[in-house]
Design a protein around this motif. Structure first.
Motif, short mmCIF file in Angstrom:
data_model
loop_
_atom_site.label_atom_id
_atom_site.label_comp_id
_atom_site.label_asym_id
_atom_site.label_seq_id
_atom_site.Cartn_x
_atom_site.Cartn_y
_atom_site.Cartn_z
N ILE A 170 0.86 -1.18 0.00
CA ILE A 170 0.00 0.00 0.00
C ILE A 170 0.89 1.23 0.00
O ILE A 170 1.78 1.35 0.83
CB ILE A 170 -0.93 0.01 1.23
CG1 ILE A 170 -1.78 -1.26 1.25
CG2 ILE A 170 -1.80 1.26 1.23
CD1 ILE A 170 -2.59 -1.44 2.52
N SER A 171 0.63 2.13 -0.94
CA SER A 171 1.38 3.38 -1.01
C SER A 171 0.44 4.51 -1.41
O SER A 171 -0.75 4.29 -1.62
CB SER A 171 2.52 3.27 -2.03
OG SER A 171 2.00 3.26 -3.36
N ASP A 172 1.00 5.70 -1.55
CA ASP A 172 0.20 6.84 -1.99
C ASP A 172 -0.35 6.64 -3.40
O ASP A 172 -1.30 7.30 -3.80
CB ASP A 172 1.03 8.12 -1.96
CG ASP A 172 1.40 8.54 -0.55
OD1 ASP A 172 0.71 8.12 0.41
OD2 ASP A 172 2.38 9.30 -0.39
N PHE A 173 0.26 5.73 -4.15
CA PHE A 173 -0.15 5.50 -5.53
C PHE A 173 -1.21 4.41 -5.66
O PHE A 173 -1.70 4.13 -6.74
CB PHE A 173 1.08 5.13 -6.38
CG PHE A 173 2.14 6.18 -6.34
CD1 PHE A 173 1.98 7.39 -6.98
CD2 PHE A 173 3.31 5.96 -5.63
CE1 PHE A 173 2.96 8.37 -6.93
CE2 PHE A 173 4.29 6.92 -5.57
CZ PHE A 173 4.12 8.13 -6.22
N GLY A 174 -1.53 3.74 -4.57
CA GLY A 174 -2.55 2.70 -4.59
C GLY A 174 -2.06 1.41 -3.96
O GLY A 174 -1.09 1.39 -3.22
N LYS A 175 -2.76 0.33 -4.28
CA LYS A 175 -2.44 -0.99 -3.74
C LYS A 175 -1.91 -1.90 -4.84
O LYS A 175 -2.38 -1.84 -5.98
CB LYS A 175 -3.69 -1.64 -3.14
CG LYS A 175 -4.27 -0.91 -1.95
CD LYS A 175 -5.52 -1.62 -1.45
CE LYS A 175 -6.18 -0.85 -0.34
NZ LYS A 175 -7.44 -1.49 0.08
#
Length: 62
Positions: free
Chosen positions: A14-19
């Motif tokens: 999970i990151s700021d860019f999505g999963k």
């Protein structure tokens, strides 16, 4: 990560860019790879673990 018999079979990043969902059938996505070492190779603390239910809740929230 979800391990079975000491081997990663599912991994969620999970990151700021999505999963990113990784499995044995889909072990790579972009620069992400399913963990390929033994569970014993990780230096984990008790607080690093989550329940199966919590993992599945996040995994199923697509």
């Amino acid at each position: 990560m979800h391990f079975h018999n000491g081997k990663a079979i599912r991994q969620l990043e999970i990151s700021d860019f999505g999963k990113v969902y990784l499995t044995n059938d889909n072990p790579q996505h972009g620069e992400s790879f399913l963990y390929d070492q033994s569970l014993d190779e990780l230096a984990l603390e008790e607080s690093d673990y989550i329940s199966d239910e919590m993992f599945n809740e996040v995994w199923n929230d697509r």
